[in-house]
Design a protein around this motif. Structure first.
Motif, mmCIF file in Angstrom:
data_model
loop_
_atom_site.group_PDB
_atom_site.id
_atom_site.type_symbol
_atom_site.label_atom_id
_atom_site.label_comp_id
_atom_site.label_asym_id
_atom_site.label_seq_id
_atom_site.Cartn_x
_atom_site.Cartn_y
_atom_site.Cartn_z
ATOM 1 N N TYR A 180 0.919 -1.340 -0.080
ATOM 2 C CA TYR A 180 0.052 0.105 0.032
ATOM 3 C C TYR A 180 0.830 1.227 0.274
ATOM 4 N N LYS A 181 0.237 2.296 -0.445
ATOM 5 C CA LYS A 181 0.805 3.531 -0.222
ATOM 6 C C LYS A 181 1.053 4.310 0.942
ATOM 7 N N ASP A 182 2.197 4.968 1.013
ATOM 8 C CA ASP A 182 2.399 5.615 2.375
ATOM 9 C C ASP A 182 0.872 6.312 2.688
ATOM 10 N N GLY A 183 0.326 6.294 4.017
ATOM 11 C CA GLY A 183 -0.564 7.123 4.355
ATOM 12 C C GLY A 183 -2.003 6.796 3.634
ATOM 13 N N GLU A 184 -2.101 5.401 3.220
ATOM 14 C CA GLU A 184 -3.194 5.093 2.509
ATOM 15 C C GLU A 184 -4.547 4.819 3.583
ATOM 16 N N PHE A 185 -4.242 4.553 4.799
ATOM 17 C CA PHE A 185 -5.401 4.332 5.492
ATOM 18 C C PHE A 185 -5.606 5.095 6.875
ATOM 19 N N SER A 186 -6.587 5.425 7.324
ATOM 20 C CA SER A 186 -6.970 6.204 8.450
ATOM 21 C C SER A 186 -6.802 5.378 9.840
ATOM 22 N N LEU A 187 -6.948 4.085 9.712
ATOM 23 C CA LEU A 187 -6.608 3.194 10.858
ATOM 24 C C LEU A 187 -5.975 1.838 10.448
ATOM 25 N N VAL A 188 -4.981 1.460 11.256
ATOM 26 C CA VAL A 188 -4.247 0.330 10.875
ATOM 27 C C VAL A 188 -4.233 -0.543 12.140
ATOM 28 N N VAL A 189 -4.779 -1.671 12.091
ATOM 29 C CA VAL A 189 -5.067 -2.609 13.402
ATOM 30 C C VAL A 189 -4.445 -3.904 12.940
ATOM 31 N N ALA A 191 7.564 -4.511 11.996
ATOM 32 C CA ALA A 191 5.942 -4.367 11.573
ATOM 33 C C ALA A 191 5.130 -3.215 11.901
ATOM 34 N N LEU A 192 5.606 -2.630 13.086
ATOM 35 C CA LEU A 192 4.685 -1.482 13.676
ATOM 36 C C LEU A 192 5.248 -0.347 12.866
ATOM 37 N N LYS A 193 6.685 -0.224 12.465
ATOM 38 C CA LYS A 193 6.814 0.818 11.383
ATOM 39 C C LYS A 193 6.472 0.778 10.054
ATOM 40 N N GLU A 194 6.070 -0.389 9.598
ATOM 41 C CA GLU A 194 5.360 -0.639 8.407
ATOM 42 C C GLU A 194 3.800 -0.220 8.692
ATOM 43 N N VAL A 208 1.711 3.040 6.387
ATOM 44 C CA VAL A 208 0.465 3.041 5.686
ATOM 45 C C VAL A 208 -0.543 3.607 6.432
ATOM 46 N N CYS A 209 -0.245 4.445 7.471
ATOM 47 C CA CYS A 209 -1.412 5.069 8.116
ATOM 48 C C CYS A 209 -1.092 6.535 7.786
ATOM 49 N N ARG A 210 -2.098 6.950 7.557
ATOM 50 C CA ARG A 210 -2.092 8.466 7.052
ATOM 51 C C ARG A 210 -1.957 9.549 8.532
ATOM 52 N N PRO A 211 -1.053 10.708 8.467
ATOM 53 C CA PRO A 211 -0.943 11.343 9.614
ATOM 54 C C PRO A 211 -2.097 11.737 10.218
ATOM 55 N N VAL A 248 -3.129 3.795 14.766
ATOM 56 C CA VAL A 248 -2.354 2.682 14.573
ATOM 57 C C VAL A 248 -2.660 1.931 16.071
ATOM 58 N N VAL A 249 -3.233 0.731 15.884
ATOM 59 C CA VAL A 249 -3.806 0.024 17.313
ATOM 60 C C VAL A 249 -2.841 -1.563 17.035
ATOM 61 N N VAL A 250 -2.754 -1.957 18.215
ATOM 62 C CA VAL A 250 -1.922 -3.431 18.459
ATOM 63 C C VAL A 250 -2.815 -3.892 19.514
#
Length: 169
Positions: free
Chosen positions: A16-25, A39-42, A46-49, A53-55
């Motif tokens: 995916y492109k940089d910043g493609e998602f508003s929520l990454v879980v 994995a967390l850096k990745e 892909v999470c937009r500013p 990010v949720v783990v």
């Protein structure tokens, strides 16, 4: 659902492109990852500013993590390592996400049901049962193992960490 699709990919190189998602879980996967920081850096990439990010993963207390991880590898050989909350929190900081919000809870279940949905090597189910029996007395696994009506029950320690992506790394 029209806004959902499933794709198989590499968690270390998400397609995916940089910043493609508003929520990454990620839910109950970090303990299977060889390099959770990568994995967390990745996930951050892909999470937009301003996105989140949720783990969520199993997270034993530090003093019982070695016993917990040894048991988990018997139950499921794909298990790498469950991280204590302190280590998960530090990963968020190292990944440039800052200090995450943290919530903890317990996920309860029955040992026999857990083993039905596990992948132990031949003979390891008996070892898992014996370790659980011992943990009734000692809580060596940080699972609050208890016996009720002849069955063994547990409560997995779960940590949920969330942070707002501050933007470009």
């Amino acid at each position: 659902m029209t806004n959902l699709k499933w794709e198989v990919g590499d968690a270390m190189a998400l397609p995916y492109k940089d910043g493609e998602f508003s929520l990454v879980v990620t839910r109950f996967t970090f303990h299977h990852v060889l390099n959770p920081l990568a994995a967390l850096k990745e996930m951050r990439r892909v999470c937009r500013p301003g996105g989140k990010v949720v783990v969520a993963d199993s997270s034993p207390v530090d003093t019982k993590a070695a016993a917990f991880n040894a048991f988990e590898r018997l139950r499921d050989p794909s298990h790498v390592r469950a991280l204590p909350v302190e280590e998960l929190r530090a990963l968020f900081v190292q990944a440039g996400l800052g200090e995450p919000r943290v919530a903890v809870c317990r996920l309860e279940g029955d040992l026999e049901d857990l083993l039905l949905h596990s992948f132990p090597n031949p003979g390891d189910e008996a070892r898992v049962r014996a370790i659980f029996e011992e943990s009734v007395k000692s809580d060596a696994l940080d699972l609050d193992v208890r016996r009720e009506n002849g069955n063994l029950y547990y409560a997995f320690p779960i940590a949920i960490l969330a942070a707002i992506n501050p933007g470009a790394a």
